[in-house]
Design a protein around this motif. Sequence first.
Motif, PDB file in Angstrom:
ATOM      1  N   LEU A 219       0.832  -1.204   0.000  1.00  0.00           N
ATOM      2  CA  LEU A 219       0.000   0.000   0.000  1.00  0.00           C
ATOM      3  C   LEU A 219       0.868   1.256   0.000  1.00  0.00           C
ATOM      4  N   ALA A 220       1.851   1.314   0.878  1.00  0.00           N
ATOM      5  CA  ALA A 220       2.698   2.508   0.962  1.00  0.00           C
ATOM      6  C   ALA A 220       3.448   2.744  -0.350  1.00  0.00           C
ATOM      7  N   SER A 221       3.937   1.681  -0.959  1.00  0.00           N
ATOM      8  CA  SER A 221       4.658   1.822  -2.228  1.00  0.00           C
ATOM      9  C   SER A 221       3.727   2.256  -3.353  1.00  0.00           C
ATOM     10  N   ALA A 222       2.503   1.758  -3.330  1.00  0.00           N
ATOM     11  CA  ALA A 222       1.532   2.163  -4.348  1.00  0.00           C
ATOM     12  C   ALA A 222       1.182   3.642  -4.203  1.00  0.00           C
ATOM     13  N   ILE A 223       1.041   4.103  -2.964  1.00  0.00           N
ATOM     14  CA  ILE A 223       0.797   5.533  -2.750  1.00  0.00           C
ATOM     15  C   ILE A 223       1.957   6.347  -3.305  1.00  0.00           C
ATOM     16  N   ALA A 224       3.184   5.932  -2.987  1.00  0.00           N
ATOM     17  CA  ALA A 224       4.363   6.649  -3.468  1.00  0.00           C
ATOM     18  C   ALA A 224       4.419   6.665  -4.999  1.00  0.00           C
ATOM     19  N   ALA A 225       4.085   5.537  -5.626  1.00  0.00           N
ATOM     20  CA  ALA A 225       4.107   5.470  -7.088  1.00  0.00           C
ATOM     21  C   ALA A 225       3.107   6.450  -7.696  1.00  0.00           C
ATOM     22  N   HIS A 226       1.922   6.531  -7.134  1.00  0.00           N
ATOM     23  CA  HIS A 226       0.916   7.449  -7.669  1.00  0.00           C
ATOM     24  C   HIS A 226       1.283   8.907  -7.382  1.00  0.00           C
ATOM     25  N   LEU A 227       1.894   9.178  -6.234  1.00  0.00           N
ATOM     26  CA  LEU A 227       2.364  10.538  -5.964  1.00  0.00           C
ATOM     27  C   LEU A 227       3.453  10.940  -6.954  1.00  0.00           C
ATOM     28  N   ALA A 228       4.325   9.998  -7.290  1.00  0.00           N
ATOM     29  CA  ALA A 228       5.393  10.277  -8.249  1.00  0.00           C
ATOM     30  C   ALA A 228       4.841  10.619  -9.630  1.00  0.00           C
ATOM     31  N   GLN A 229       3.666  10.102  -9.921  1.00  0.00           N
ATOM     32  CA  GLN A 229       3.016  10.384 -11.198  1.00  0.00           C
ATOM     33  C   GLN A 229       2.233  11.692 -11.173  1.00  0.00           C
ATOM     34  N   GLY A 230       2.288  12.389 -10.042  1.00  0.00           N
ATOM     35  CA  GLY A 230       1.680  13.707  -9.965  1.00  0.00           C
ATOM     36  C   GLY A 230       0.284  13.764  -9.397  1.00  0.00           C
ATOM     37  N   ARG A 231      -0.216  12.662  -8.876  1.00  0.00           N
ATOM     38  CA  ARG A 231      -1.568  12.678  -8.318  1.00  0.00           C
ATOM     39  C   ARG A 231      -1.575  13.360  -6.949  1.00  0.00           C
ATOM     40  N   PRO A 232      -2.648  14.077  -6.630  1.00  0.00           N
ATOM     41  CA  PRO A 232      -2.775  14.607  -5.272  1.00  0.00           C
ATOM     42  C   PRO A 232      -2.983  13.467  -4.285  1.00  0.00           C
ATOM     43  N   VAL A 233      -2.742  13.747  -3.001  1.00  0.00           N
ATOM     44  CA  VAL A 233      -2.760  12.681  -2.003  1.00  0.00           C
ATOM     45  C   VAL A 233      -4.065  11.893  -1.989  1.00  0.00           C
ATOM     46  N   PRO A 234      -5.240  12.515  -1.934  1.00  0.00           N
ATOM     47  CA  PRO A 234      -6.464  11.694  -1.885  1.00  0.00           C
ATOM     48  C   PRO A 234      -6.607  10.751  -3.080  1.00  0.00           C
ATOM     49  N   ALA A 235      -6.279  11.222  -4.276  1.00  0.00           N
ATOM     50  CA  ALA A 235      -6.375  10.372  -5.465  1.00  0.00           C
ATOM     51  C   ALA A 235      -5.334   9.269  -5.431  1.00  0.00           C
ATOM     52  N   ALA A 236      -4.131   9.594  -4.960  1.00  0.00           N
ATOM     53  CA  ALA A 236      -3.072   8.592  -4.883  1.00  0.00           C
ATOM     54  C   ALA A 236      -3.426   7.486  -3.906  1.00  0.00           C
ATOM     55  N   VAL A 237      -3.957   7.851  -2.753  1.00  0.00           N
ATOM     56  CA  VAL A 237      -4.303   6.842  -1.744  1.00  0.00           C
ATOM     57  C   VAL A 237      -5.493   6.007  -2.206  1.00  0.00           C
ATOM     58  N   THR A 238      -6.470   6.635  -2.837  1.00  0.00           N
ATOM     59  CA  THR A 238      -7.628   5.888  -3.346  1.00  0.00           C
ATOM     60  C   THR A 238      -7.206   4.864  -4.386  1.00  0.00           C
ATOM     61  N   ALA A 239      -6.339   5.266  -5.321  1.00  0.00           N
ATOM     62  CA  ALA A 239      -5.858   4.339  -6.352  1.00  0.00           C
ATOM     63  C   ALA A 239      -5.020   3.230  -5.734  1.00  0.00           C
ATOM     64  N   ALA A 240      -4.216   3.581  -4.732  1.00  0.00           N
ATOM     65  CA  ALA A 240      -3.390   2.569  -4.063  1.00  0.00           C
ATOM     66  C   ALA A 240      -4.252   1.556  -3.336  1.00  0.00           C
ATOM     67  N   LYS A 241      -5.322   2.012  -2.715  1.00  0.00           N
ATOM     68  CA  LYS A 241      -6.255   1.115  -2.018  1.00  0.00           C
ATOM     69  C   LYS A 241      -6.873   0.122  -3.009  1.00  0.00           C
ATOM     70  N   GLU A 242      -7.227   0.598  -4.180  1.00  0.00           N
ATOM     71  CA  GLU A 242      -7.800  -0.287  -5.205  1.00  0.00           C
ATOM     72  C   GLU A 242      -6.779  -1.332  -5.639  1.00  0.00           C
ATOM     73  N   TYR A 243      -5.541  -0.897  -5.810  1.00  0.00           N
ATOM     74  CA  TYR A 243      -4.492  -1.825  -6.232  1.00  0.00           C
ATOM     75  C   TYR A 243      -4.243  -2.900  -5.182  1.00  0.00           C
ATOM     76  N   VAL A 244      -4.097  -2.505  -3.922  1.00  0.00           N
ATOM     77  CA  VAL A 244      -3.779  -3.488  -2.888  1.00  0.00           C
ATOM     78  C   VAL A 244      -4.969  -4.405  -2.625  1.00  0.00           C
ATOM     79  N   THR A 245      -6.186  -3.920  -2.821  1.00  0.00           N
ATOM     80  CA  THR A 245      -7.361  -4.784  -2.668  1.00  0.00           C
ATOM     81  C   THR A 245      -7.329  -5.904  -3.705  1.00  0.00           C
ATOM     82  N   GLY A 246      -6.983  -5.565  -4.941  1.00  0.00           N
ATOM     83  CA  GLY A 246      -6.857  -6.591  -5.971  1.00  0.00           C
ATOM     84  C   GLY A 246      -5.722  -7.553  -5.691  1.00  0.00           C
ATOM     85  N   ALA A 247      -4.631  -7.026  -5.140  1.00  0.00           N
ATOM     86  CA  ALA A 247      -3.482  -7.877  -4.812  1.00  0.00           C
ATOM     87  C   ALA A 247      -3.813  -8.852  -3.690  1.00  0.00           C
ATOM     88  N   ILE A 248      -4.600  -8.403  -2.712  1.00  0.00           N
ATOM     89  CA  ILE A 248      -5.025  -9.287  -1.622  1.00  0.00           C
ATOM     90  C   ILE A 248      -5.950 -10.374  -2.152  1.00  0.00           C
TER      91      ILE A 248
END
Length: 273
Positions: A219-248
């Motif tokens: 989750l933390a790495s996914a947030i960092a990846a989305h922040l690196a792509q220029g997303r604001p924090v709420p969008a980055a965390v939301t996208a990261a949550k979706e990614y880790v949910t699929g991974a689980i």
Amino acid sequence: MSAGTAPPRVLTVAGSDSGGGAGIQADLKTMLALGTHGMSVVTAVTAQNSLGVQGAWPLPVEAVRAQYRSVVDDIGVQAVKTGMLASAELVDAVADLLSGTRAPVVVDPVGVSKHGDALLAPSALDSVRTRLLPVATVATPNLDEVAQLTGVRVESEQDFRRAAEALLEFGPRWVVIKGGHLAGDMGEAVDLLTDGSQEHWLRAPRYDNRHTHGTGCTLASAIAAHLAQGRPVPAAVTAAKEYVTGAIAAGFALGGGIGPVDHGWALTRSDGS
């Protein structure tokens, strides 16, 4: 052939998981899956598998500092994620390095492994509170780490705000209170993202899958990846949550204990989408 354009660059400062499910191995897999270039500063080496952590050896501060400077001074970074830092000396050194780096920082305040093995010396807790959390753009503690850092015990959703307020007092701009360990959740995995004024409640199905090794790192790495792509924090965390949910949901058995989440789940779906 001409050289291609480099993708956004993300740096993980964390420990090595020899079993490949968590730590820098999980971080780099996540960063690749999300279209970024992952780089690493190894802070500790662990002997680790699906059954637990059999040994851990922190690296010298000078080795960690040299790795960081080598990457940042030449290649540069668009986001940094921290994980296992092991000792007060390493926490202090990494905090100093981060304070001089102009990039968003995601702090995963790793205290124990999935199996309950200690990954942070008790003497380092104060350094995490006073040195590391103040430089965090986003901090991502689980409920055990919230209790360890603040003394707040989260036993229901009503406790999330109190936990977030306690964490924000240490200085991070945003905190994600991860509710994955919360009992009685009626089938949902609930997280709270807040900066003290905005609140974002993130809900996802809770899957009946015990193979969840590496979820926090992922989750933390996914947030960092989305922040690196220029997303604001709420969008980055939301996208990261979706990614880790699929991974689980796609987590798989490996060895005789708790297997890892599937970092490549979105790349290997049989429907080709």
